[in-house]
Scaffold this motif. Structure first.
Motif, PDB file in Angstrom:
ATOM      1  N   ILE A   1       0.834  -1.206   0.000  1.00  0.00           N
ATOM      2  CA  ILE A   1       0.000   0.000   0.000  1.00  0.00           C
ATOM      3  C   ILE A   1       0.864   1.250   0.000  1.00  0.00           C
ATOM      4  CG2 ILE A   1      -1.547   1.400   1.436  1.00  0.00           C
ATOM      5  CD1 ILE A   1      -3.017  -1.184   2.179  1.00  0.00           C
ATOM      6  N   THR A   2       1.894   1.255   0.829  1.00  0.00           N
ATOM      7  CA  THR A   2       2.799   2.405   0.889  1.00  0.00           C
ATOM      8  C   THR A   2       3.487   2.635  -0.442  1.00  0.00           C
ATOM      9  OG1 THR A   2       3.184   2.095   3.257  1.00  0.00           O
ATOM     10  CG2 THR A   2       4.822   3.374   2.042  1.00  0.00           C
ATOM     11  N   VAL A   3       3.906   1.552  -1.098  1.00  0.00           N
ATOM     12  CA  VAL A   3       4.551   1.675  -2.408  1.00  0.00           C
ATOM     13  C   VAL A   3       3.590   2.296  -3.417  1.00  0.00           C
ATOM     14  CG1 VAL A   3       5.509   0.391  -4.366  1.00  0.00           C
ATOM     15  CG2 VAL A   3       6.171  -0.213  -2.035  1.00  0.00           C
ATOM     16  N   MET A   4       2.336   1.838  -3.419  1.00  0.00           N
ATOM     17  CA  MET A   4       1.356   2.382  -4.361  1.00  0.00           C
ATOM     18  C   MET A   4       1.080   3.856  -4.077  1.00  0.00           C
ATOM     19  SD  MET A   4       0.681  -0.029  -6.516  1.00  0.00           S
ATOM     20  CE  MET A   4       2.454  -0.336  -6.303  1.00  0.00           C
ATOM     21  N   GLN A   5       1.037   4.231  -2.792  1.00  0.00           N
ATOM     22  CA  GLN A   5       0.807   5.629  -2.439  1.00  0.00           C
ATOM     23  C   GLN A   5       1.961   6.512  -2.910  1.00  0.00           C
ATOM     24  OE1 GLN A   5       0.282   4.974   1.733  1.00  0.00           O
ATOM     25  NE2 GLN A   5      -1.931   5.216   1.624  1.00  0.00           N
ATOM     26  N   GLU A   6       3.176   6.005  -2.763  1.00  0.00           N
ATOM     27  CA  GLU A   6       4.333   6.769  -3.230  1.00  0.00           C
ATOM     28  C   GLU A   6       4.277   6.952  -4.743  1.00  0.00           C
ATOM     29  OE1 GLU A   6       7.574   4.474  -1.737  1.00  0.00           O
ATOM     30  OE2 GLU A   6       7.458   5.324   0.287  1.00  0.00           O
ATOM     31  N   GLU A   7       3.842   5.913  -5.453  1.00  0.00           N
ATOM     32  CA  GLU A   7       3.719   6.020  -6.901  1.00  0.00           C
ATOM     33  C   GLU A   7       2.578   6.959  -7.285  1.00  0.00           C
ATOM     34  OE1 GLU A   7       3.651   2.178  -8.765  1.00  0.00           O
ATOM     35  OE2 GLU A   7       5.644   1.652  -7.984  1.00  0.00           O
ATOM     36  N   HIS A   8       1.544   7.023  -6.455  1.00  0.00           N
ATOM     37  CA  HIS A   8       0.468   7.982  -6.707  1.00  0.00           C
ATOM     38  C   HIS A   8       1.000   9.413  -6.675  1.00  0.00           C
ATOM     39  CE1 HIS A   8      -3.009   5.089  -5.384  1.00  0.00           C
ATOM     40  NE2 HIS A   8      -2.558   4.857  -6.603  1.00  0.00           N
ATOM     41  N   LEU A   9       1.910   9.687  -5.748  1.00  0.00           N
ATOM     42  CA  LEU A   9       2.517  11.014  -5.699  1.00  0.00           C
ATOM     43  C   LEU A   9       3.264  11.306  -6.993  1.00  0.00           C
ATOM     44  CD1 LEU A   9       3.958  11.168  -2.062  1.00  0.00           C
ATOM     45  CD2 LEU A   9       2.060  12.497  -2.972  1.00  0.00           C
ATOM     46  N   GLU A  10       3.949  10.298  -7.518  1.00  0.00           N
ATOM     47  CA  GLU A  10       4.672  10.466  -8.777  1.00  0.00           C
ATOM     48  C   GLU A  10       3.708  10.719  -9.931  1.00  0.00           C
ATOM     49  OE1 GLU A  10       7.000   6.937  -9.088  1.00  0.00           O
ATOM     50  OE2 GLU A  10       8.272   7.441  -7.365  1.00  0.00           O
ATOM     51  N   HIS A  11       2.562  10.033  -9.915  1.00  0.00           N
ATOM     52  CA  HIS A  11       1.552  10.275 -10.950  1.00  0.00           C
ATOM     53  C   HIS A  11       1.034  11.707 -10.862  1.00  0.00           C
ATOM     54  CE1 HIS A  11       1.841   6.108 -11.730  1.00  0.00           C
ATOM     55  NE2 HIS A  11       0.928   5.680 -10.888  1.00  0.00           N
ATOM     56  N   GLY A  12       0.854  12.203  -9.636  1.00  0.00           N
ATOM     57  CA  GLY A  12       0.410  13.584  -9.464  1.00  0.00           C
ATOM     58  C   GLY A  12       1.415  14.565 -10.020  1.00  0.00           C
ATOM     59  N   GLU A  13       2.696  14.298  -9.778  1.00  0.00           N
ATOM     60  CA  GLU A  13       3.749  15.163 -10.327  1.00  0.00           C
ATOM     61  C   GLU A  13       3.765  15.100 -11.852  1.00  0.00           C
ATOM     62  OE1 GLU A  13       7.192  13.663  -8.415  1.00  0.00           O
ATOM     63  OE2 GLU A  13       6.706  14.546  -6.456  1.00  0.00           O
ATOM     64  N   ALA A  14       3.519  13.912 -12.401  1.00  0.00           N
ATOM     65  CA  ALA A  14       3.477  13.763 -13.857  1.00  0.00           C
ATOM     66  C   ALA A  14       2.319  14.549 -14.451  1.00  0.00           C
ATOM     67  CB  ALA A  14       3.368  12.286 -14.238  1.00  0.00           C
ATOM     68  N   LEU A  15       1.184  14.573 -13.755  1.00  0.00           N
ATOM     69  CA  LEU A  15       0.053  15.373 -14.218  1.00  0.00           C
ATOM     70  C   LEU A  15       0.399  16.854 -14.228  1.00  0.00           C
ATOM     71  CD1 LEU A  15      -3.112  13.764 -12.553  1.00  0.00           C
ATOM     72  CD2 LEU A  15      -2.538  13.805 -14.992  1.00  0.00           C
ATOM     73  N   GLU A  16       1.070  17.313 -13.189  1.00  0.00           N
ATOM     74  CA  GLU A  16       1.462  18.723 -13.131  1.00  0.00           C
ATOM     75  C   GLU A  16       2.385  19.081 -14.286  1.00  0.00           C
ATOM     76  OE1 GLU A  16       3.158  19.542  -9.340  1.00  0.00           O
ATOM     77  OE2 GLU A  16       1.314  19.124  -8.220  1.00  0.00           O
ATOM     78  N   GLN A  17       3.337  18.209 -14.594  1.00  0.00           N
ATOM     79  CA  GLN A  17       4.234  18.461 -15.708  1.00  0.00           C
ATOM     80  C   GLN A  17       3.498  18.420 -17.039  1.00  0.00           C
ATOM     81  OE1 GLN A  17       7.134  19.627 -15.763  1.00  0.00           O
ATOM     82  NE2 GLN A  17       7.671  19.350 -17.915  1.00  0.00           N
ATOM     83  N   MET A  18       2.518  17.528 -17.148  1.00  0.00           N
ATOM     84  CA  MET A  18       1.688  17.456 -18.350  1.00  0.00           C
ATOM     85  C   MET A  18       0.985  18.784 -18.598  1.00  0.00           C
ATOM     86  SD  MET A  18      -1.668  15.036 -19.004  1.00  0.00           S
ATOM     87  CE  MET A  18      -2.798  16.164 -18.152  1.00  0.00           C
ATOM     88  N   LEU A  19       0.452  19.384 -17.532  1.00  0.00           N
ATOM     89  CA  LEU A  19      -0.248  20.656 -17.661  1.00  0.00           C
ATOM     90  C   LEU A  19       0.710  21.777 -18.048  1.00  0.00           C
ATOM     91  CD1 LEU A  19      -2.679  20.457 -14.605  1.00  0.00           C
ATOM     92  CD2 LEU A  19      -3.229  20.122 -17.016  1.00  0.00           C
ATOM     93  N   VAL A  20       1.926  21.736 -17.521  1.00  0.00           N
ATOM     94  CA  VAL A  20       2.929  22.742 -17.891  1.00  0.00           C
ATOM     95  C   VAL A  20       3.236  22.650 -19.379  1.00  0.00           C
ATOM     96  CG1 VAL A  20       5.338  23.429 -17.608  1.00  0.00           C
ATOM     97  CG2 VAL A  20       3.954  22.901 -15.595  1.00  0.00           C
ATOM     98  N   LEU A  21       3.489  21.435 -19.864  1.00  0.00           N
ATOM     99  CA  LEU A  21       3.813  21.229 -21.279  1.00  0.00           C
ATOM    100  C   LEU A  21       2.652  21.637 -22.179  1.00  0.00           C
ATOM    101  CD1 LEU A  21       5.628  17.778 -20.991  1.00  0.00           C
ATOM    102  CD2 LEU A  21       6.697  19.978 -21.571  1.00  0.00           C
ATOM    103  N   ALA A  22       1.418  21.441 -21.676  1.00  0.00           N
ATOM    104  CA  ALA A  22       0.224  21.765 -22.461  1.00  0.00           C
ATOM    105  C   ALA A  22      -0.304  23.165 -22.161  1.00  0.00           C
ATOM    106  CB  ALA A  22      -0.869  20.733 -22.202  1.00  0.00           C
ATOM    107  N   HIS A  23       0.544  24.018 -21.564  1.00  0.00           N
ATOM    108  CA  HIS A  23       0.174  25.421 -21.312  1.00  0.00           C
ATOM    109  C   HIS A  23      -1.142  25.528 -20.552  1.00  0.00           C
ATOM    110  CE1 HIS A  23       3.465  26.548 -23.990  1.00  0.00           C
ATOM    111  NE2 HIS A  23       3.002  25.676 -24.854  1.00  0.00           N
TER     112      HIS A  23
END
Length: 227
Positions: free
Chosen positions: A152-174
């Protein structure tokens, strides 16, 4: 207003339609679900009154809505697999195709989401790896009544990474702001990215704030490192 001092995760699980409000105001209710509504609004500099009023109206209607907080692990997992895992596997290949096309045709435009296709390919790889681990390891354990804190902890840590990836996606897509006269492909791409963002946030929310929570004791397992 007592609602202001409840966590976003709690409001999202108790009020049907609350997640739509949170999406609209860009309030993070998945990885940031531990924050109170008041804290989240203060951070964004938002006026509490209209948001609380909207949530209150939704709260009055939520008794008839599907409440996943009271569902069994088996039912919730089946929903997650059908509603999110299967959909993400359809969404990302098409978004990558659209992003490649936009980058090829509009490469010289200052508004072009340069690097977006490559970023989406990385997201697809990481998300697929994450979902496979859930499907093959964690979900069967949760379905059988186990609650393994390590996975569960591993999946939660990866969820944080997915959230960061979404933020970067929004930056790239203005921030999904289309330029004047954007073509149909560009428009479809940004619509799809917005849908992916909302779906992935809802997906993470259901897991962090409901599925991974020990509902028998009321103790949650939402990632303690979410700040």
């Amino acid at each position: 207003m007592e609602m202001l001092y409840q966590s976003l995760g709690n409001l999202a699980t108790q009020i049907a339609g609350a997640t739509r409000v949170f999406h609209h105001y860009k309030l993070d209710f998945c990885c940031g679900g531990h924050r109170t509504l008041a804290e989240a609004l203060h951070k964004k500099g938002l006026d509490a009154e209209p948001i609380v009023a909207e949530l209150t109206r939704l709260s009055e209607k939520s008794e008839t809505a599907n409440n996943w907080a009271s569902a069994s692990n088996q039912a919730l997992i089946a929903h997650i697999l059908e509603r999110f895992h299967a959909k993400h596997r359809i969404q990302l290949p098409e978004l990558i195709r659209l992003a490649r096309r936009v980058e090829q045709v509009h490469a010289e435009s200052l508004d072009c989401p340069t690097g977006l296709a490559e970023h989406l390919e990385k997201m697809q790889l990481e998300l697929e790896n994450h979902m496979m681990k859930e499907e093959q390891i964690l979900f069967p354990m949760l379905s059988s009544g186990m609650r393994p804190t390590g996975p569960i902890t591993v999946m939660q840590e990866e969820h944080l990474e997915h959230g960061e990836a979404l933020e970067q996606m929004l930056v790239l897509a203005h921030e999904l702001e289309l330029p004047p006269g954007a073509c149909n492909t560009w428009t479809a791409l940004y619509l799809g990215l917005r849908e992916l963002k909302e779906d992935l946030m809802d997906h993470i929310h259901l897991e962090n704030n409901i599925l991974f929570v020990d509902r028998s004791s009321g103790e949650g397992s939402c990632c303690g490192s979410c700040h």
